[in-house]
Design a protein around this motif. Structure first.
Motif: not given
Length: 401
Positions: A153-158, A186-189
């Motif tokens: 939940h606070h990651a910027t990338w996964l 890839f981006p977390a978004a």
């Protein structure tokens, strides 16, 4: 803040480096302690705390210096997690998970590494599971669902581990016939998160599930995890497999939780007079014996883990390689440490009596946390079998080594 390296201390012994990072934990300690209930109830780290940790450079502990990281040694990493876990288990767990994930920067093209870890607030994590990556021009089309994404939940990338398929969706196989795989970043978004983290302990890690469908991932943002052929950074730290550091890190969290539970019981025993007794707990010979034995067990477990890490680290620094024997040593020490830490935590919790069942005491939260940890992959008793087979010359499964 962008692009600024984390301040490091050049000390070959590592003592000053560890002390400096422990001092940073001490600065944040009151804030983490004050946020513990919010972490527990919200089932994730609050953004304000994440920002403070990022400002202090904690998310760059194991990141290469070439990407603005601290690239600390494994002993310093372990010490930081022990200190954090004594304050809050979920905070320490999230940092352990995301720090090890950041080691992938040592295997990525430098441009991709700098994009993903562009500033101190950058955080990468991944979960378990296997997706599918279909080759297309310039990269892959990725579809998959993964779980246990601690810190997601606070990651910027996964990241997502994927089996590779050619354009016609035929599995891409290696020389041994097995399907090849890579970890896609890839981006977390770009991922959809699913709330599945309804658990007894380590609630604040927010280890939920996430999924992507037909997402394009450039070739430069994929990596064969722990593959020496793709290793770009030559520092000794990146000889370690990610599972080696996960094992060290999560065993360190177990130590920190057990340390705090035992310390809290010792403080309680000095004043608590059990109902029906004429003296305080500390005046009981049985309690005195138990405290001495538990202290010995916890110190022994810590020295075993830290001694093993130190021994392996010194050897890896000399050879710039890590052997299977050394990886077995880490696996054995980490598994035993978690087992001992859980036993000490149990004993301290039960010795505290009814005091320990109240949420205001924090006994019960740490008790739940250490038992959630003890259910995780790194604590499997089957690891003893793996090491035993190796020692007996029977061969062993190296999947988690």
């Amino acid at each position: 803040m962008k692009g600024e390296p984390v301040e490091v201390i050049d000390d070959p012994s590592g003592d000053a480096l560890s002390a400096a990072w422990v001092a940073r934990v001490a600065v944040l300690a009151p804030r983490i302690a004050a946020t513990a209930e919010e972490i527990e109830c919200g089932r994730r780290l609050p953004e304000a705390l994440v920002g403070a940790m990022a400002e202090a450079g904690f998310f760059r502990l194991l990141l290469p210096r070439a990407v603005g990281g601290a690239e600390v040694d494994p002993l310093t990493f372990s010490q930081v997690l022990q200190e954090l876990a004594a304050i809050d288990g979920s905070t320490a767990w999230c940092l352990g998970q995301t720090s090890v994930c950041a080691m992938l920067a040592a295997f990525l093209p430098i441009g991709a590494a700098r994009e993903i870890f562009r500033d101190r607030r950058s955080v990468l994590t991944w979960g378990s599971g296997t997706g599918q990556a279909v080759a297309v021009d310039g990269g892959y089309r990725v579809t998959g669902n993964w779980s246990f994404a601690s810190g997601g939940h606070h990651a910027t990338w996964l990241g997502g581990h994927c089996l590779l398929h050619d354009r016609d969706r035929t599995p891409r196989r290696g020389s041994d016939g097995s399907v090849l795989s890579r970890t896609m970043l890839f981006p977390a978004a770009a991922a959809a998160m699913t709330d599945v983290w309804q658990v007894i302990g380590l609630r604040g890690t927010g280890s939920d599930a996430y999924a992507v469908t037909d997402l394009f991932v450039p070739e430069s943002h994929s990596v064969a995890r722990d593959d020496a052929a793709e290793r770009r950074e030559r520092g000794a730290l990146y000889c370690f497999k990610t599972d080696n550091l996960f094992a060290c890190g999560f065993a360190s969290v177990a130590l920190g939780l057990a340390r705090r539970l035992l310390d809290d019981f010792i403080a309680l025993a000095k004043d608590k007079q059990p109902r029906g007794h004429a003296q305080a707990l500390r005046d009981s010979a049985a309690v005195q014996t138990d405290v001495g034995e538990l202290e010995a067990r916890l110190r022994g477990a810590r020295l075993y883990l830290m001694g093993t890490i130190a021994e392996v680290w010194q050897a890896v620094e000399r050879s710039n390689d890590i052997t299977l024997d050394q990886r077995m040593s880490i696996r054995l020490a980490a598994t035993r440490t978690i087992e001992e830490a859980a036993a000490v935590a149990d004993a301290a919790y039960h010795a505290a009596g009814a005091t320990a069942i109240f949420t205001r005491s924090a006994f019960e939260r740490r008790f739940r946390d250490v038992h959630a940890l003890a259910q995780q992959l790194q604590a499997r008793r089957s690891h003893f079998e793996t090491v035993g087979k190796f020692l007996l010359g029977l061969g062993a499964d190296t999947a988690f080594l």
